[in-house]
Design a protein around this motif. Structure first.
Motif, PDB file in Angstrom:
ATOM      1  N   CYS A 135      73.063  72.761 -34.971  1.00 45.92           N
ATOM      2  CA  CYS A 135      72.865  73.413 -36.261  1.00 45.92           C
ATOM      3  C   CYS A 135      72.087  72.459 -37.172  1.00 45.92           C
ATOM      4  O   CYS A 135      72.260  71.242 -37.093  1.00 45.92           O
ATOM      5  CB  CYS A 135      74.259  73.695 -36.826  1.00 45.92           C
ATOM      6  N   LEU A 136      71.248  73.004 -38.017  1.00 45.44           N
ATOM      7  CA  LEU A 136      70.458  72.173 -38.932  1.00 45.44           C
ATOM      8  C   LEU A 136      70.358  72.884 -40.271  1.00 45.44           C
ATOM      9  O   LEU A 136      70.217  74.106 -40.325  1.00 45.44           O
ATOM     10  CB  LEU A 136      69.041  71.990 -38.353  1.00 45.44           C
ATOM     11  N   SER A 137      70.405  72.087 -41.343  1.00 49.14           N
ATOM     12  CA  SER A 137      70.240  72.653 -42.679  1.00 49.14           C
ATOM     13  C   SER A 137      69.087  71.948 -43.378  1.00 49.14           C
ATOM     14  O   SER A 137      69.025  70.718 -43.375  1.00 49.14           O
ATOM     15  CB  SER A 137      71.534  72.438 -43.465  1.00 49.14           C
ATOM     16  N   THR A 138      68.203  72.735 -43.992  1.00 44.06           N
ATOM     17  CA  THR A 138      67.009  72.135 -44.587  1.00 44.06           C
ATOM     18  C   THR A 138      66.553  72.929 -45.806  1.00 44.06           C
ATOM     19  O   THR A 138      66.869  74.109 -45.948  1.00 44.06           O
ATOM     20  CB  THR A 138      65.861  72.088 -43.551  1.00 44.06           C
ATOM     21  N   ASN A 139      65.787  72.254 -46.659  1.00 41.19           N
ATOM     22  CA  ASN A 139      65.153  72.971 -47.771  1.00 41.19           C
ATOM     23  C   ASN A 139      63.923  73.755 -47.295  1.00 41.19           C
ATOM     24  O   ASN A 139      63.350  74.529 -48.069  1.00 41.19           O
ATOM     25  CB  ASN A 139      64.782  71.997 -48.900  1.00 41.19           C
ATOM     26  N   GLY A 140      63.473  73.519 -46.078  1.00 38.45           N
ATOM     27  CA  GLY A 140      62.400  74.314 -45.493  1.00 38.45           C
ATOM     28  C   GLY A 140      60.994  73.814 -45.770  1.00 38.45           C
ATOM     29  O   GLY A 140      60.028  74.388 -45.272  1.00 38.45           O
ATOM     30  N   LEU A 141      60.871  72.714 -46.508  1.00 37.23           N
ATOM     31  CA  LEU A 141      59.522  72.271 -46.895  1.00 37.23           C
ATOM     32  C   LEU A 141      58.642  71.984 -45.675  1.00 37.23           C
ATOM     33  O   LEU A 141      57.485  72.390 -45.634  1.00 37.23           O
ATOM     34  CB  LEU A 141      59.610  71.023 -47.788  1.00 37.23           C
ATOM     35  N   THR A 142      59.184  71.278 -44.695  1.00 41.55           N
ATOM     36  CA  THR A 142      58.356  70.915 -43.536  1.00 41.55           C
ATOM     37  C   THR A 142      58.826  71.622 -42.261  1.00 41.55           C
ATOM     38  O   THR A 142      58.423  71.245 -41.164  1.00 41.55           O
ATOM     39  CB  THR A 142      58.363  69.386 -43.308  1.00 41.55           C
TER      40      THR A 142
END
Ligand code: SF4
Ligand code: SF4
Length: 279
Positions: free
Chosen positions: A110-117
């Protein structure tokens, strides 16, 4: 088929008492600045901004997982959710995920990100077997996003104001578009900030429903000291309920998120998470 919601404790309330998760706090850096975030605290994306006990070294990940599995064999998910943005240090994050999949094939990633890259790394994430992904989307209107993000790093330059919010949103939507072709189960986190974006949450849900998003998690912002939003109030429980209801028209909602630390471990129903949000 994408991984089922029912096998992740955060994506499905029904799994919360049955399957545990382990956050690897390996990612200290970030590539944006949210106005509710203080870098001394863990990332509000996932999302109680409690201090992580320590930054875990990638070399220590294997024994860390073994220790936690020994203590809590019901852990079925291993994720990276901070304390910064995992994709601000992509080589490290992808390396850790790859190693975890190799050493512990029985655990889902599982990964959580702001999505920028995110869009730059999606193929690799899919190839290494990422099952679950959370993207934090706090605005789909740059006119609102500009009040939430004070800086966004883009190809060596620093964007501010509306330009920063526009760029971040554009990158998030590119990733969501590409995710439609991949077998990754996607959750959207939205940090709800009264007076800034609470009235905008249903528009976010509506936009996200154009993509293959499985579920949405509306998290009340916790005001953190030494941030531009320190003086804001956390949204009230009745208002949060209304907000979730307005979003539910477009996307299924979860309401059992516990705003965990970046180093949380175990069952969501256990004591590992500092503060539950009222449903
Ligand atoms: Fe903080 Fe996370 Fe926002 Fe980065 S994305 S500024 S770590 S809340
Ligand atoms: Fe799950 Fe905790 Fe993340 Fe919420 S903060 S989605 S409960 S791991």
């Amino acid at each position: 088929m994408p991984a089922p919601l029912s096998q992740h404790p955060c994506f499905s309330a029904g799994a919360a008492g049955r399957i545990g998760r382990l956050h690897l706090a390996v990612a200290p850096d970030c590539n944006i600045q949210c106005n509710y975030c203080n870098r001394r605290y863990s990332c509000v994306n996932e999302s109680r901004p409690g201090v992580t006990a320590e930054i875990l070294k990638p070399a220590a990940v294997h024994s860390h997982i073994c220790d936690h599995l020994h203590r809590e064999p019901r852990i079925g998910i291993v994720g990276i959710a901070g304390p910064g943005d995992p994709l601000a240090t992509p080589a490290m994050t992808l390396g850790v995920l790859r190693q975890v999949k190799k050493d512990f094939p029985q655990l889902a990633l599982c990964l959580s990100t702001n999505g920028l890259t995110l869009v730059e790394h999606l193929d690799e994430l899919a190839a290494l077997g990422l099952e679950y992904l959370t993207i934090t989307v706090n605005a789909v209107d740059p006119g609102i996003g500009r009040f939430i993000y004070s800086r966004v790093y883009a190809d060596g330059s620093i964007l501010k104001g509306r330009e920063a919010a526009e760029y971040l949103l554009q990158r998030q939507l590119m990733a969501l578009e590409q995710l439609q072709q991949l077998r990754i189960t996607v959750k959207i986190n939205t940090v709800v900030i009264p007076g800034i974006n609470h009235h905008h949450v249903s528009a976010i849900a509506r936009k996200m429903s154009d993509y293959r998003v499985a579920v949405m998690n509306c998290l009340p912002m916790i005001p953190v000291a030494d941030t531009p939003f320190a003086a804001y109030q956390e949204i009230s429980t009745p208002r949060l309920r209304e907000t979730r209801l307005s979003a539910q028209v477009w996307l299924p909602q979860i309401s059992h998120c516990r705003r965990c630390r970046a180093d949380a471990a175990g069952l969501l129903t256990g004591n590992c998470s500092p503060k539950a949000i009222p449903a």
